[in-house]
Design an enzyme around this catalytic site. Structure first.
Site, short mmCIF file in Angstrom:
data_model
loop_
_atom_site.label_atom_id
_atom_site.label_comp_id
_atom_site.label_asym_id
_atom_site.label_seq_id
_atom_site.Cartn_x
_atom_site.Cartn_y
_atom_site.Cartn_z
N HIS A 24 0.85 -1.19 0.00
CA HIS A 24 0.00 0.00 0.00
C HIS A 24 0.89 1.24 0.00
O HIS A 24 1.79 1.37 0.81
CB HIS A 24 -0.91 -0.01 1.23
N ARG A 116 7.60 17.45 -16.32
CA ARG A 116 8.39 16.35 -16.90
C ARG A 116 9.54 15.87 -16.02
O ARG A 116 9.65 14.68 -15.73
CB ARG A 116 8.92 16.79 -18.26
#
Length: 151
Positions: A24, A116
């Protein structure tokens, strides 16, 4: 190809093992054919990319999301690489993956944009990198694994 009942045949044994090993809060970087997957994957927990050649990004996303729960404890469990010079733009590949995410979750799940180079840095912290043979630019996503509650 995996030959198991109820398992999407796109999910290779290597990919299934990796998805099962994630915990998780671990991120999966799902990236296009243009992404520097080998370089980025070297910094991840898995250390090498998993490749799914010959698939579209949405087909790969559909298969992965058929077994990977998306984290619902966070406001931005699925992130996308922003288009350079136009961060609000949503290329076709991102809209197609958005539809798969919404379908898998049964509700709209917004894709949060990441610049980016910030995306590359975040991808290096992922558990693994899955590179899809899709050549469409900006087909790069981070998906945070959620939990499956006991019933």
């Amino acid at each position: 190809m995996t030959m198991l009942k109820g398992i999407d045949p796109v999910l290779t044994a290597d990919l299934l093992s990796t998805l099962a090993a994630m915990g998780h809060g671990d991120d999966l970087a799902l990236v296009d054919a243009n992404h520097p997957a080998e370089t980025v994957a070297a910094a991840t927990t898995r250390r090498r990319p998993i490749r799914l050649p010959g698939l579209t990004m949405e087909r790969a996303a559909r298969a992965i999301l058929s077994v990977l729960p998306v984290d619902d404890f966070e406001p931005a469990p699925v992130r996308r690489m922003q288009v350079v010079g136009d961060p609000a733009a949503m290329p076709d590949v991102q809209r197609a993956v958005q539809a798969e995410i919404d379908r898998a979750n049964g509700a709209p799940t917004p894709l949060v944009g990441i610049e980016r180079f910030a995306f590359y840095a975040a991808a290096k912290k992922a558990f693994a990198v899955v590179q899809v043979g899709d050549p469409r630019p900006y087909g790069c996503f981070l998906i945070r694994k959620g939990v499956i509650a006991a019933s």
